[in-house]
Design an enzyme around this catalytic site. Structure first.
Site, mmCIF file in Angstrom:
data_model
loop_
_atom_site.group_PDB
_atom_site.id
_atom_site.type_symbol
_atom_site.label_atom_id
_atom_site.label_comp_id
_atom_site.label_asym_id
_atom_site.label_seq_id
_atom_site.Cartn_x
_atom_site.Cartn_y
_atom_site.Cartn_z
ATOM 1 N N GLY A 10 0.774 -1.202 -0.050
ATOM 2 C CA GLY A 10 0.026 -0.078 0.132
ATOM 3 C C GLY A 10 0.765 1.179 0.133
ATOM 4 N N SER A 11 0.865 1.944 -0.984
ATOM 5 C CA SER A 11 1.708 3.140 -1.065
ATOM 6 C C SER A 11 0.877 4.622 -1.366
ATOM 7 C CB SER A 11 2.503 3.055 -2.423
ATOM 8 O OG SER A 11 3.310 1.963 -2.424
ATOM 9 N N ILE A 14 -0.404 6.815 4.003
ATOM 10 C CA ILE A 14 0.612 6.150 5.144
ATOM 11 C C ILE A 14 1.555 5.579 4.404
ATOM 12 C CG2 ILE A 14 0.565 4.821 6.938
ATOM 13 C CD1 ILE A 14 -2.366 4.925 7.474
ATOM 14 N N ARG A 83 -11.585 5.462 5.515
ATOM 15 C CA ARG A 83 -13.006 6.048 5.466
ATOM 16 C C ARG A 83 -12.953 7.494 5.328
ATOM 17 N NH1 ARG A 83 -14.568 7.105 11.995
ATOM 18 N NH2 ARG A 83 -12.637 7.201 12.898
ATOM 19 N N ARG A 89 -15.108 3.052 10.901
ATOM 20 C CA ARG A 89 -13.869 2.200 10.453
ATOM 21 C C ARG A 89 -14.680 1.050 10.093
ATOM 22 N NH1 ARG A 89 -11.919 4.485 15.248
ATOM 23 N NH2 ARG A 89 -9.944 5.651 14.992
ATOM 24 N N ASN A 96 -12.045 -4.234 2.478
ATOM 25 C CA ASN A 96 -10.627 -4.178 3.022
ATOM 26 C C ASN A 96 -10.297 -5.942 3.375
ATOM 27 O OD1 ASN A 96 -9.893 -1.709 2.591
ATOM 28 N ND2 ASN A 96 -10.071 -0.877 4.587
ATOM 29 N N ILE A 119 -1.942 -2.228 9.222
ATOM 30 C CA ILE A 119 -2.547 -0.868 9.895
ATOM 31 C C ILE A 119 -4.025 -0.577 9.263
ATOM 32 C CG2 ILE A 119 -2.372 1.492 9.521
ATOM 33 C CD1 ILE A 119 0.713 1.241 9.386
ATOM 34 N N HIS A 176 -9.469 -1.064 18.178
ATOM 35 C CA HIS A 176 -9.296 0.111 17.683
ATOM 36 C C HIS A 176 -10.575 0.926 17.289
ATOM 37 C CE1 HIS A 176 -7.160 3.707 15.736
ATOM 38 N NE2 HIS A 176 -7.290 3.382 14.570
HETATM 39 N N1 LIG Z 1 -4.688 1.131 12.471
HETATM 40 C C1 LIG Z 1 -4.899 2.613 12.463
HETATM 41 O O1 LIG Z 1 -4.510 3.030 13.411
HETATM 42 C C2 LIG Z 1 -5.123 3.411 11.257
HETATM 43 C C3 LIG Z 1 -5.470 2.761 10.130
HETATM 44 N N2 LIG Z 1 -5.569 3.375 9.014
HETATM 45 C C4 LIG Z 1 -6.188 2.789 7.726
HETATM 46 O O2 LIG Z 1 -5.179 2.391 6.998
HETATM 47 C C5 LIG Z 1 -5.607 2.176 5.706
HETATM 48 C C6 LIG Z 1 -4.580 3.139 4.760
HETATM 49 O O3 LIG Z 1 -5.043 4.488 4.703
HETATM 50 P P1 LIG Z 1 -4.325 5.452 3.852
HETATM 51 O O4 LIG Z 1 -2.864 5.355 3.422
HETATM 52 O O5 LIG Z 1 -4.625 6.889 4.328
HETATM 53 O O6 LIG Z 1 -5.067 5.101 2.489
HETATM 54 P P2 LIG Z 1 -4.869 5.560 0.939
HETATM 55 O O7 LIG Z 1 -6.163 5.440 0.129
HETATM 56 O O8 LIG Z 1 -3.948 6.950 1.029
HETATM 57 O O9 LIG Z 1 -3.793 4.273 0.666
HETATM 58 C C7 LIG Z 1 -4.254 3.108 0.482
HETATM 59 C C8 LIG Z 1 -3.604 2.406 -0.743
HETATM 60 O O10 LIG Z 1 -3.929 0.969 -0.764
HETATM 61 C C9 LIG Z 1 -3.738 0.836 -2.347
HETATM 62 N N3 LIG Z 1 -4.635 -0.447 -2.605
HETATM 63 C C10 LIG Z 1 -5.943 -0.835 -2.601
HETATM 64 N N4 LIG Z 1 -6.015 -2.065 -2.713
HETATM 65 C C11 LIG Z 1 -4.912 -2.769 -2.888
HETATM 66 C C12 LIG Z 1 -4.425 -3.896 -2.959
HETATM 67 N N5 LIG Z 1 -5.466 -4.984 -3.049
HETATM 68 N N6 LIG Z 1 -3.085 -4.279 -3.021
HETATM 69 C C13 LIG Z 1 -2.101 -3.228 -2.704
HETATM 70 N N7 LIG Z 1 -2.778 -2.037 -2.640
HETATM 71 C C14 LIG Z 1 -3.907 -1.771 -2.499
HETATM 72 C C15 LIG Z 1 -4.722 1.809 -2.960
HETATM 73 O O11 LIG Z 1 -4.170 1.845 -4.348
HETATM 74 C C16 LIG Z 1 -3.833 3.117 -1.933
HETATM 75 O O12 LIG Z 1 -2.778 3.492 -2.796
HETATM 76 C C17 LIG Z 1 -6.886 2.429 5.674
HETATM 77 O O13 LIG Z 1 -7.804 1.367 5.776
HETATM 78 C C18 LIG Z 1 -7.311 3.412 6.980
HETATM 79 O O14 LIG Z 1 -8.477 3.361 7.327
HETATM 80 C C19 LIG Z 1 -5.584 4.725 8.914
HETATM 81 C C20 LIG Z 1 -4.976 5.490 10.099
HETATM 82 C C21 LIG Z 1 -4.818 4.877 11.329
HETATM 83 O O1 LIG Z 2 -9.982 7.098 11.899
HETATM 84 C C1 LIG Z 2 -9.850 6.542 10.814
HETATM 85 O O2 LIG Z 2 -10.461 6.085 9.888
HETATM 86 C C2 LIG Z 2 -8.234 6.389 10.862
HETATM 87 C C3 LIG Z 2 -7.697 5.704 12.204
HETATM 88 O O3 LIG Z 2 -7.881 4.341 12.420
HETATM 89 C C4 LIG Z 2 -7.260 6.823 13.137
HETATM 90 O O4 LIG Z 2 -6.836 7.669 12.700
HETATM 91 O O5 LIG Z 2 -7.253 6.421 14.283
#
Ligand SMILES: NC(=O)C1=CN([C@@H]2O[C@H](COP(=O)(O)OP(=O)(O)OC[C@H]3O[C@@H](n4cnc5c(N)ncnc54)[C@H](O)[C@@H]3O)[C@@H](O)[C@H]2O)C=CC1
Ligand SMILES: O=C([O-])CC(=O)C(=O)O
Length: 320
Positions: A10-11, A14, A83, A89, A96, A119, A176
């Site tokens: 995932g690029s 994050i 989201r 979430r 996902n 993540i 989370h």
């Molecule tokens: N665990 C935590 O505390 C947190 C979790 N997140 C989650 O992290 C995830 C990513 O967030 P962002 O980077 O902001 O999203 P983003 O949309 O900027 O990046 C996600 C990337 O995944 C790629 N992708 C989609 N399907 C794919 C696949 N099958 N194989 C490879 N790549 C694929 C997309 O092309 C995109 O570039 C989200 O699900 C978000 O909710 C975000 C913040 C905190």
């Molecule tokens: O709120 C979201 O969707 C992304 C996340 O998990 C966080 O920032 O804690």
């Protein structure tokens, strides 16, 4: 000594930030992987061109094939969708989950010895599913959330007490989601527990309760402000701390989603608890005593995670 290899699955927001941090810290050579063509390649080239100015020597490569992650020491998974305002979430689960299947199979085929940090949201269910799909040992697959949620709590507490963030420790446990459990008894300023600071007149129970509530909805607050996606700087920093602890065998004690096998009365579920991360992955799960209210809140949070895992099993019968 050969450099370590870090694969970022995932690029997006994050993933790109992870690559930047990993490069600046020279944690190893970096592969940015994504299904979007051009995005990982463009980010890898842009970041590589910052190397001469920043002074880091790591190789950066963008890829659309899992073959490029071969032999990775660490995989950090952000693949999937984030989201937008008005969503929870949990609304991300179906999409996902399908992504976790592809990613789990890709890691199993090409980087089975990696330490994997998930993540992607909804975090606790996704890391559980990713582990199932990959078949990797449970101690090599963890979820990032507690470090981020605790960092948010620490930031708000440092502001409240007007002290350095460096001196504030905090634990946020559980899943989370909105039911996460900031534990004030284990949150301190340089070892002085928050309840004692309240007694000393540094704050009031009402103000701390408001900080707990703000921490719980910390992700949503940022989603509402950004409008196009969710937080990425603090999430990336948090995952890098976990990766660094593994790569350097630092044995940091961090709150992370780990696979429980009876600890805290929970079996075969990933939930946020304090763990020690070292060269073997999850080297210890720390079972702290929770007061009755915290334990009750923790159990509510665990039930929310159980429901999401049940939803995963009903969507994909191979998980049942
Ligand atoms: N665990 C935590 O505390 C947190 C979790 N997140 C989650 O992290 C995830 C990513 O967030 P962002 O980077 O902001 O999203 P983003 O949309 O900027 O990046 C996600 C990337 O995944 C790629 N992708 C989609 N399907 C794919 C696949 N099958 N194989 C490879 N790549 C694929 C997309 O092309 C995109 O570039 C989200 O699900 C978000 O909710 C975000 C913040 C905190
Ligand atoms: O709120 C979201 O969707 C992304 C996340 O998990 C966080 O920032 O804690």
């Amino acid at each position: 000594m050969a450099r370590k290899k870090i694969a970022l699955i995932g690029s997006g927001m994050i993933g790109g930030t992870l690559a930047h941090l990993a490069a600046i810290k020279e944690l190893g050579d970096i592969v940015l992987f994504d299904i979007a063509e051009g995005t990982p390649q463009g980010k890898a080239l842009d970041l590589a061109q910052s190397g001469p100015v920043e002074g880091f020597d790591v190789a950066l490569k963008g890829a659309n094939s899992y073959e490029d992650i071969a032999g990775a020491d660490v995989c950090i998974v952000t693949a999937g969708i984030p989201r937008k305002p008005g969503m929870s979430r949990d609304d991300l689960l179906k999409t996902n989950l399908g992504v976790m299947k592809a990613v789990g199979e890709g890691i199993a085929a090409h980087a089975p010895d990696a330490f994997v940090i998930c993540i992607t949201n909804p975090l606790d269910a996704m890391v559980w599913a990713l582990r199932e799909f990959s078949g990797l040992p449970h101690q090599k697959v963890v979820g990032m959330a507690g470090v981020l949620d605790s960092a948010r709590f620490r930031h708000f507490l440092a502001e409240e007490f007007n002290v350095s963030v460096e001196d504030v420790t905090a634990f946020v446990l559980g899943g989370h989601g909105d039911t996460m459990v900031p534990v004030i008894e284990y949150s301190t300023v340089a070892g002085i527990p928050v309840p004692d600071l309240i007694k000393m007149g540094w704050s009031t129970q009402e103000r701390i309760d408001a900080i707990v509530a703000r921490t719980r909805s910390g992700g949503g607050e940022i989603v509402a402000l950004l409008k196009t996606g969710s937080a990425f700087y603090a999430p990336a920093t948090s995952a890098i701390a976990m990766a660094e602890s593994y790569l350097k065998d630092k044995k940091r004690l961090l709150p992370c989603a780990a696979h429980l096998t009876g600890q805290y009365g929970v079996d075969d579920l990933y939930v946020g608890v304090p763990i020690v991360i070292g060269k073997d992955g999850v080297e210890r799960i720390v079972e702290i005593e929770l007061n009755p209210t915290a334990k009750q809140n923790f159990d509510v949070s665990v039930d929310a995670v159980k429901e999401l895992v049940a939803a995963c099993k009903s969507i994909d019968s191979s998980l049942a």
